[in-house]
Design a protein around this motif. Sequence first.
Motif, PDB file in Angstrom:
ATOM      1  N   MET A  94       1.069  -1.267   0.139  1.00 35.71           N
ATOM      2  CA  MET A  94      -0.075   0.111  -0.029  1.00 35.71           C
ATOM      3  C   MET A  94       0.764   1.157  -0.016  1.00 35.71           C
ATOM      4  N   ILE A  95       0.494   2.256  -0.713  1.00 39.29           N
ATOM      5  CA  ILE A  95       1.138   3.573  -0.832  1.00 39.29           C
ATOM      6  C   ILE A  95       0.279   4.610  -0.543  1.00 39.29           C
ATOM      7  N   GLN A  96       0.906   5.463   0.192  1.00 38.13           N
ATOM      8  CA  GLN A  96       0.305   6.987   0.461  1.00 38.13           C
ATOM      9  C   GLN A  96       1.101   8.080   0.034  1.00 38.13           C
ATOM     10  N   SER A  97       0.548   8.867  -0.528  1.00 35.40           N
ATOM     11  CA  SER A  97       1.308  10.229  -0.814  1.00 35.40           C
ATOM     12  C   SER A  97       0.690  11.454  -0.535  1.00 35.40           C
ATOM     13  N   HIS A  98       1.678  12.239  -0.322  1.00 33.52           N
ATOM     14  CA  HIS A  98       1.111  13.574   0.159  1.00 33.52           C
ATOM     15  C   HIS A  98       2.152  14.740  -0.299  1.00 33.52           C
ATOM     16  N   LEU A  99       1.734  15.886  -0.809  1.00 33.76           N
ATOM     17  CA  LEU A  99       2.515  17.108  -1.239  1.00 33.76           C
ATOM     18  C   LEU A  99       2.389  18.214  -0.380  1.00 33.76           C
ATOM     19  N   ASN A 100       3.638  18.402   0.075  1.00 32.44           N
ATOM     20  CA  ASN A 100       3.591  19.908   0.970  1.00 32.44           C
ATOM     21  C   ASN A 100       4.012  20.947  -0.015  1.00 32.44           C
TER      22      ASN A 100
ATOM     23  N   ASP B 148       4.193  24.074   0.817  1.00 33.95           N
ATOM     24  CA  ASP B 148       5.237  24.979   1.424  1.00 33.95           C
ATOM     25  C   ASP B 148       6.665  24.846   1.037  1.00 33.95           C
ATOM     26  N   ASN B 149       7.004  23.641   1.235  1.00 30.62           N
ATOM     27  CA  ASN B 149       8.441  23.268   0.811  1.00 30.62           C
ATOM     28  C   ASN B 149       8.696  22.332  -0.412  1.00 30.62           C
ATOM     29  N   GLN B 150       7.921  22.256  -1.354  1.00 31.93           N
ATOM     30  CA  GLN B 150       7.803  21.626  -2.515  1.00 31.93           C
ATOM     31  C   GLN B 150       8.398  20.225  -2.089  1.00 31.93           C
ATOM     32  N   GLU B 151       7.933  19.538  -1.233  1.00 33.87           N
ATOM     33  CA  GLU B 151       8.282  18.052  -0.880  1.00 33.87           C
ATOM     34  C   GLU B 151       6.942  17.246  -1.094  1.00 33.87           C
ATOM     35  N   HIS B 152       7.430  16.221  -1.741  1.00 32.70           N
ATOM     36  CA  HIS B 152       6.337  15.356  -1.701  1.00 32.70           C
ATOM     37  C   HIS B 152       6.687  13.972  -0.900  1.00 32.70           C
ATOM     38  N   THR B 153       5.903  13.564  -0.111  1.00 40.07           N
ATOM     39  CA  THR B 153       6.084  12.155   0.569  1.00 40.07           C
ATOM     40  C   THR B 153       5.551  11.003   0.211  1.00 40.07           C
ATOM     41  N   ILE B 154       6.193  10.091  -0.047  1.00 42.15           N
ATOM     42  CA  ILE B 154       5.474   8.874  -0.738  1.00 42.15           C
ATOM     43  C   ILE B 154       5.901   7.840   0.790  1.00 42.15           C
ATOM     44  N   SER B 155       4.685   7.144   1.229  1.00 42.51           N
ATOM     45  CA  SER B 155       4.885   6.371   2.387  1.00 42.51           C
ATOM     46  C   SER B 155       4.631   4.874   1.803  1.00 42.51           C
ATOM     47  N   ILE B 156       5.455   3.758   2.010  1.00 40.60           N
ATOM     48  CA  ILE B 156       5.369   2.479   1.393  1.00 40.60           C
ATOM     49  C   ILE B 156       4.861   1.701   2.565  1.00 40.60           C
ATOM     50  N   GLY B 157       3.999   0.571   2.345  1.00 40.17           N
ATOM     51  CA  GLY B 157       3.499  -0.108   3.589  1.00 40.17           C
ATOM     52  C   GLY B 157       4.531  -1.268   3.822  1.00 40.17           C
ATOM     53  N   GLU B 158       3.961  -2.492   4.439  1.00 38.45           N
ATOM     54  CA  GLU B 158       5.072  -3.535   4.780  1.00 38.45           C
ATOM     55  C   GLU B 158       6.042  -3.833   3.895  1.00 38.45           C
TER      56      GLU B 158
END
Length: 100
Positions: A1-7, A9-19
Amino acid sequence: MIQSHLNKDNQEHTISIGERFDYSIHKAFRDAYRDIKTPRTNIAINLSSTKYIDSSALGMLLIAKEHVENINGKVTLVRPSETALRILKLANFDQLFTVT
């Protein structure tokens, strides 16, 4: 499973990987970053929950790195689990990526 979020303010994109980070999530992983075209956007890949990484996942990380570097951004591997960090070090990915 993947979740992503764009901030924005600081032009950072976070991609969270599951197990599991393996070929079964390649499309979702690619979709999480492929439309990023804004120059100097950085990607943080959160591996804190990841317990398994296979060779295809390592390849996916390299492809994401190439994509982001083409827009003058940087990929950071964030908070890898103990298992993930061991695999990354074994593959010398700690030499190719910033690991925090």
